[in-house]
Write a protein that holds these residues in place. Structure first.
Motif, mmCIF file in Angstrom:
data_model
loop_
_atom_site.group_PDB
_atom_site.id
_atom_site.type_symbol
_atom_site.label_atom_id
_atom_site.label_comp_id
_atom_site.label_asym_id
_atom_site.label_seq_id
_atom_site.Cartn_x
_atom_site.Cartn_y
_atom_site.Cartn_z
ATOM 1 N N GLU A 1 0.830 -1.208 0.000
ATOM 2 C CA GLU A 1 0.000 0.000 0.000
ATOM 3 C C GLU A 1 0.860 1.252 0.000
ATOM 4 O O GLU A 1 0.521 2.253 -0.633
ATOM 5 C CB GLU A 1 -0.947 -0.016 1.206
ATOM 6 N N ALA A 2 1.982 1.209 0.698
ATOM 7 C CA ALA A 2 2.907 2.348 0.674
ATOM 8 C C ALA A 2 3.450 2.563 -0.732
ATOM 9 O O ALA A 2 3.532 3.694 -1.225
ATOM 10 C CB ALA A 2 4.054 2.104 1.654
ATOM 11 N N GLN A 3 3.810 1.480 -1.392
ATOM 12 C CA GLN A 3 4.370 1.572 -2.734
ATOM 13 C C GLN A 3 3.356 2.143 -3.723
ATOM 14 O O GLN A 3 3.715 2.906 -4.625
ATOM 15 C CB GLN A 3 4.838 0.189 -3.184
ATOM 16 N N LYS A 4 2.094 1.786 -3.556
ATOM 17 C CA LYS A 4 1.048 2.241 -4.486
ATOM 18 C C LYS A 4 0.960 3.765 -4.554
ATOM 19 O O LYS A 4 0.667 4.322 -5.610
ATOM 20 C CB LYS A 4 -0.307 1.673 -4.071
ATOM 21 N N ILE A 5 1.202 4.428 -3.433
ATOM 22 C CA ILE A 5 1.062 5.893 -3.422
ATOM 23 C C ILE A 5 2.412 6.599 -3.406
ATOM 24 O O ILE A 5 2.475 7.818 -3.269
ATOM 25 C CB ILE A 5 0.195 6.374 -2.238
ATOM 26 N N GLY A 6 3.492 5.819 -3.519
ATOM 27 C CA GLY A 6 4.823 6.425 -3.558
ATOM 28 C C GLY A 6 5.321 6.913 -2.218
ATOM 29 O O GLY A 6 6.212 7.775 -2.158
ATOM 30 N N LEU A 7 4.776 6.376 -1.121
ATOM 31 C CA LEU A 7 5.272 6.746 0.203
ATOM 32 C C LEU A 7 6.664 6.162 0.410
ATOM 33 O O LEU A 7 6.913 4.998 0.088
ATOM 34 C CB LEU A 7 4.326 6.213 1.282
ATOM 35 N N ALA A 8 7.572 6.939 0.947
ATOM 36 C CA ALA A 8 8.911 6.439 1.263
ATOM 37 C C ALA A 8 8.782 5.269 2.228
ATOM 38 O O ALA A 8 8.213 5.407 3.317
ATOM 39 C CB ALA A 8 9.753 7.551 1.884
ATOM 40 N N ILE B 1 24.452 1.812 6.740
ATOM 41 C CA ILE B 1 23.796 3.087 6.443
ATOM 42 C C ILE B 1 22.522 3.214 7.263
ATOM 43 O O ILE B 1 21.970 2.227 7.751
ATOM 44 C CB ILE B 1 23.480 3.229 4.940
ATOM 45 N N ASP B 2 22.040 4.455 7.406
ATOM 46 C CA ASP B 2 20.810 4.646 8.168
ATOM 47 C C ASP B 2 19.604 4.286 7.307
ATOM 48 O O ASP B 2 19.699 4.088 6.097
ATOM 49 C CB ASP B 2 20.723 6.059 8.757
ATOM 50 N N ILE B 3 18.450 4.216 7.953
ATOM 51 C CA ILE B 3 17.258 3.701 7.283
ATOM 52 C C ILE B 3 16.764 4.654 6.193
ATOM 53 O O ILE B 3 16.211 4.206 5.181
ATOM 54 C CB ILE B 3 16.144 3.392 8.314
ATOM 55 N N LYS B 4 16.979 5.946 6.352
ATOM 56 C CA LYS B 4 16.602 6.883 5.285
ATOM 57 C C LYS B 4 17.458 6.649 4.038
ATOM 58 O O LYS B 4 16.944 6.680 2.913
ATOM 59 C CB LYS B 4 16.753 8.328 5.768
ATOM 60 N N GLN B 5 18.739 6.437 4.242
ATOM 61 C CA GLN B 5 19.615 6.132 3.115
ATOM 62 C C GLN B 5 19.212 4.820 2.448
ATOM 63 O O GLN B 5 19.249 4.691 1.224
ATOM 64 C CB GLN B 5 21.071 6.054 3.577
ATOM 65 N N MET B 6 18.796 3.847 3.258
ATOM 66 C CA MET B 6 18.374 2.563 2.701
ATOM 67 C C MET B 6 17.143 2.721 1.823
ATOM 68 O O MET B 6 17.028 2.077 0.764
ATOM 69 C CB MET B 6 18.097 1.571 3.830
ATOM 70 N N ILE B 7 16.219 3.575 2.233
ATOM 71 C CA ILE B 7 15.037 3.829 1.407
ATOM 72 C C ILE B 7 15.463 4.384 0.055
ATOM 73 O O ILE B 7 14.927 4.010 -0.998
ATOM 74 C CB ILE B 7 14.066 4.783 2.132
ATOM 75 N N GLY B 8 16.466 5.259 0.072
ATOM 76 C CA GLY B 8 16.987 5.800 -1.175
ATOM 77 C C GLY B 8 17.676 4.749 -2.020
ATOM 78 O O GLY B 8 17.510 4.691 -3.243
ATOM 79 N N VAL B 9 18.468 3.882 -1.368
ATOM 80 C CA VAL B 9 19.174 2.813 -2.079
ATOM 81 C C VAL B 9 18.180 1.893 -2.792
ATOM 82 O O VAL B 9 18.371 1.506 -3.944
ATOM 83 C CB VAL B 9 20.051 2.006 -1.096
ATOM 84 N N ARG B 10 17.093 1.569 -2.101
ATOM 85 C CA ARG B 10 16.119 0.625 -2.663
ATOM 86 C C ARG B 10 15.076 1.297 -3.558
ATOM 87 O O ARG B 10 14.362 0.604 -4.287
ATOM 88 C CB ARG B 10 15.415 -0.126 -1.537
ATOM 89 N N SER B 11 14.967 2.609 -3.459
ATOM 90 C CA SER B 11 14.027 3.353 -4.310
ATOM 91 C C SER B 11 12.608 2.804 -4.236
ATOM 92 O O SER B 11 11.905 2.729 -5.240
ATOM 93 C CB SER B 11 14.511 3.338 -5.765
ATOM 94 N N ASN B 12 12.199 2.420 -3.010
ATOM 95 C CA ASN B 12 10.850 1.894 -2.779
ATOM 96 C C ASN B 12 10.560 0.599 -3.529
ATOM 97 O O ASN B 12 9.400 0.208 -3.677
ATOM 98 C CB ASN B 12 9.773 2.931 -3.131
#
Length: 256
Positions: free
Chosen positions: A162-169, A232-243
């Protein structure tokens, strides 16, 4: 003859100069410690870990606000460890609760834990499978400018989807470190996370402030760099994985 050899050598050197440099395979790890806010001396050991640990603070603990402030001051990312069914207590989400009650409990939980950048679920094996509630939650988090970490306490979770559907980090957990509370088992789980990071490029670990877990982390985390791992921190991980979903979470980057 000399001119021919010199020309050939020059061509080789020129080709080498223009060849694309070899890019080493990156392997990233992120670490979240759950269930914080209950015991300050114990939880402060988490803040002393040598890297960007994410502190997941439970709202219904006696030291939630104080520890969240300490973690923020220490430069750690703080997230709300939101109780969900079968968790109990005044903040816990349960299937069947009306949406206005879910919102009321979420508001109260965020007020109990200051400095939060995001949220992950505490328990939640029943709640995270509820599509309407998870869709509402992700929309609400987007309005609050918070990210979501799916702890994946159930194979039936739809939260990250559901997060991915709306582009939520957002990002999902790969490895629980301490379902078995022995140093040997925890070390094995950490090794599993390291291997997974090398295999798929990244891994997200969740652990708890158990004495055995902290002992293993204090001993082993300083060795990560020598094993080719970048913590890396979790914010960086979100960037690495690009959702995008990892293979264990979905197919072709789409969450199940």
């Amino acid at each position: 003859m000399r001119f021919t050899l010199a020309l050939a050598l020059l061509c080789c050197l020129t080709g080498a100069a223009h060849a694309a440099p070899a890019t080493p395979h990156k392997a990233y790890l992120s670490l979240i410690i759950d269930d914080l806010g209950q015991n300050l001396p114990r939880d402060r050991r988490v803040l002393a870990l040598p890297g960007p640990v994410t502190a997941a603070v439970m709202p219904d603990t006696p030291h939630a606000a104080e520890f969240a402030r300490e973690a923020h001051k220490a430069g750690k990312i703080v997230i709300l460890h939101m109780p969900m069914d079968p968790a109990t207590g005044p903040f816990a989400w349960h299937p069947g609760l009306p949406m206005d009650e879910l919102e009321k409990r979420l508001d109260a939980a965020f007020k109990a834990v200051p400095y939060t950048s995001g949220i992950n679920n505490h328990m939640g094996s029943r709640m995270t499978s509820q599509q309407p509630a998870m869709a509402w939650l992700m929309g609400n988090l987007q309005q609050r400018h918070k990210f979501f970490v799916d702890s994946r306490t159930s194979a039936q979770t739809v939260a990250a989807a559901e997060a991915q559907k709306i582009g939520l980090a957002s990002v999902s957990r790969d490895v629980f470190l301490d379902d078995v509370r022995t140093e040997q088992a925890i070390t094995t789980q950490l090794e599993t996370a390291i291997k997974l990071a090398h295999k798929q490029g990244s891994a997200v670990m969740i652990g708890h402030p158990y004495p055995q877990t902290l002992a293993v982390l204090e001993r082993e985390l300083p060795k990560l760099k020598a094993q080719g791992i970048e913590w890396i921190d979790i914010k960086q991980m979100i960037g690495v994985r690009s959702n995008k979903a990892m293979a264990g979470h979905g197919k072709d980057g789409v969450y199940r």
